[in-house]
Design a protein around this motif. Structure first.
Motif, mmCIF file in Angstrom:
data_model
loop_
_atom_site.group_PDB
_atom_site.id
_atom_site.type_symbol
_atom_site.label_atom_id
_atom_site.label_comp_id
_atom_site.label_asym_id
_atom_site.label_seq_id
_atom_site.Cartn_x
_atom_site.Cartn_y
_atom_site.Cartn_z
ATOM 1 N N LEU A 128 0.627 -1.196 -0.248
ATOM 2 C CA LEU A 128 0.107 -0.277 0.047
ATOM 3 C C LEU A 128 0.896 1.497 -0.017
ATOM 4 C CD1 LEU A 128 -2.621 -1.183 2.813
ATOM 5 C CD2 LEU A 128 -2.902 -1.172 0.177
ATOM 6 N N GLU A 129 2.106 1.047 0.621
ATOM 7 C CA GLU A 129 2.767 2.457 0.617
ATOM 8 C C GLU A 129 4.440 1.991 0.720
ATOM 9 O OE1 GLU A 129 3.870 6.400 3.719
ATOM 10 O OE2 GLU A 129 2.284 5.044 3.909
ATOM 11 N N ASP A 130 5.563 2.502 0.281
ATOM 12 C CA ASP A 130 6.847 2.325 0.283
ATOM 13 C C ASP A 130 7.261 3.799 0.218
ATOM 14 O OD1 ASP A 130 9.355 1.394 0.520
ATOM 15 O OD2 ASP A 130 9.310 0.160 -1.390
ATOM 16 N N ASN A 131 7.518 4.347 1.450
ATOM 17 C CA ASN A 131 8.258 5.622 1.738
ATOM 18 C C ASN A 131 9.591 5.744 1.884
ATOM 19 O OD1 ASN A 131 8.276 8.389 1.389
ATOM 20 N ND2 ASN A 131 6.888 8.826 3.231
ATOM 21 N N ARG A 132 10.540 6.052 1.287
ATOM 22 C CA ARG A 132 11.733 6.078 1.992
ATOM 23 C C ARG A 132 12.120 7.277 1.923
ATOM 24 N NH1 ARG A 132 14.067 0.437 0.856
ATOM 25 N NH2 ARG A 132 12.233 -0.662 0.437
ATOM 26 N N GLN A 133 12.794 8.019 2.999
ATOM 27 C CA GLN A 133 13.339 9.494 3.108
ATOM 28 C C GLN A 133 14.779 9.498 3.787
ATOM 29 O OE1 GLN A 133 10.597 11.156 5.630
ATOM 30 N NE2 GLN A 133 9.427 12.184 3.956
ATOM 31 N N LYS A 134 15.668 10.330 3.175
ATOM 32 C CA LYS A 134 16.850 10.594 3.769
ATOM 33 C C LYS A 134 16.717 12.176 4.542
ATOM 34 C CE LYS A 134 21.620 11.081 2.416
ATOM 35 N NZ LYS A 134 22.749 10.961 1.342
ATOM 36 N N THR A 135 16.969 12.327 5.458
ATOM 37 C CA THR A 135 16.861 13.766 6.244
ATOM 38 C C THR A 135 18.030 13.883 7.006
ATOM 39 O OG1 THR A 135 15.685 12.836 7.881
ATOM 40 C CG2 THR A 135 14.386 13.747 6.225
ATOM 41 N N ILE A 136 18.203 15.247 7.104
ATOM 42 C CA ILE A 136 19.532 15.676 7.877
ATOM 43 C C ILE A 136 19.284 15.553 9.137
ATOM 44 C CG2 ILE A 136 21.022 17.720 8.270
ATOM 45 C CD1 ILE A 136 20.569 18.473 5.422
ATOM 46 N N LEU A 137 19.964 14.949 10.004
ATOM 47 C CA LEU A 137 19.687 14.847 11.474
ATOM 48 C C LEU A 137 20.443 16.047 12.265
ATOM 49 C CD1 LEU A 137 18.187 13.022 13.441
ATOM 50 C CD2 LEU A 137 20.230 11.718 13.503
ATOM 51 N N SER A 138 21.872 16.254 11.822
ATOM 52 C CA SER A 138 22.653 17.422 12.465
ATOM 53 C C SER A 138 23.496 18.078 11.536
ATOM 54 C CB SER A 138 23.179 16.910 13.877
ATOM 55 O OG SER A 138 24.382 15.963 13.321
ATOM 56 N N VAL A 139 23.882 19.206 12.061
ATOM 57 C CA VAL A 139 25.082 19.913 11.125
ATOM 58 C C VAL A 139 26.083 20.350 11.975
ATOM 59 C CG1 VAL A 139 23.484 20.536 9.229
ATOM 60 C CG2 VAL A 139 23.737 21.995 11.146
ATOM 61 N N ASN A 140 27.434 20.601 11.547
ATOM 62 C CA ASN A 140 28.433 21.191 12.383
ATOM 63 C C ASN A 140 28.347 22.686 12.430
ATOM 64 O OD1 ASN A 140 29.470 21.948 10.152
ATOM 65 N ND2 ASN A 140 31.050 20.348 9.977
ATOM 66 N N ALA A 141 29.176 23.256 12.959
ATOM 67 C CA ALA A 141 29.383 24.773 13.074
ATOM 68 C C ALA A 141 29.369 25.542 11.826
ATOM 69 C CB ALA A 141 30.628 24.930 14.198
ATOM 70 N N GLN A 142 30.063 24.698 10.773
ATOM 71 C CA GLN A 142 30.237 25.375 9.358
ATOM 72 C C GLN A 142 29.128 25.256 8.488
ATOM 73 O OE1 GLN A 142 32.502 23.312 10.666
ATOM 74 N NE2 GLN A 142 33.863 24.988 11.298
ATOM 75 N N GLY A 143 28.214 24.522 9.067
ATOM 76 C CA GLY A 143 26.736 24.124 8.312
ATOM 77 C C GLY A 143 26.964 22.983 7.453
#
Length: 171
Positions: free
Chosen positions: A75-90
């Motif tokens: 019925l659904e197959d949703n795959r996501q890649k999201t940013i979890l954290s960044v350093n001081a330089q972004g």
């Protein structure tokens, strides 16, 4: 003393057998269906893994959904890649991979025999700009591991869930 050791070993083995102890293995995922069809493209990763596990459980996979006792539907197959954290330089330090999957089982007439189930998986991994190729390989391995885990969870749910009889209406 020599007679007591074999006697003690025999008592220990009998106690383990009597309590229902058994080694974990592939034999625990038996399905209540003799034949099953999978309504997914032939090249889908989930289908390839699912076919292997279903055949291992003793259920025959048929190509024609009308000839199957149960038809697996995605019925659904949703795959996501999201940013979890960044350093001081972004710059990105960590990513999160998320997989949401919904499925159900229907009979040859299209009546639902196992209600829609949803599975959610996620994995976090660190990222380093100086190791782009290695992190790309790590990401692909994590997606593959998540697909394997997904199919194992699907098989556990299909072997545990008692199918409904669509011919009997319940209130």
């Amino acid at each position: 003393m020599r007679l007591l050791r074999p006697l003690f070993a025999l008592i220990l083995v009998a106690a383990l057998a009597g309590c229902g102890f058994h080694l974990r293995g592939a034999g625990g995922n038996t399905l209540p269906y003799k034949t099953m069809a999978i309504a997914l493209p032939e090249t889908a990763d989930v289908r390839i893994w699912l076919e292997r596990h279903i055949r291992g459980s003793g259920t025959e996979i048929v190509a024609d959904p009308k000839a199957a006792e149960a038809v697996f539907q995605q019925l659904e197959d949703n795959r996501q890649k999201t940013i979890l954290s960044v350093n001081a330089q972004g710059r990105v330090r960590e990513y999160r991979l998320q997989l949401t999957y919904r499925f159900r089982l229907v009979n040859a007439k299209g009546d639902e025999i196992v209600a829609p189930n949803e599975l959610s998986l996620s994995r976090d991994f660190s990222f380093d700009d100086s190791q782009v190729l290695a992190k790309d390989v790590e990401e692909r391995l994590l997606w593959r591991d998540m697909s394997s885990d997904l199919v194992n969870q699907i098989m556990r749910r299909l072997s545990i869930v008692k199918p409904r009889d669509p011919s009997r209406e319940t209130d």
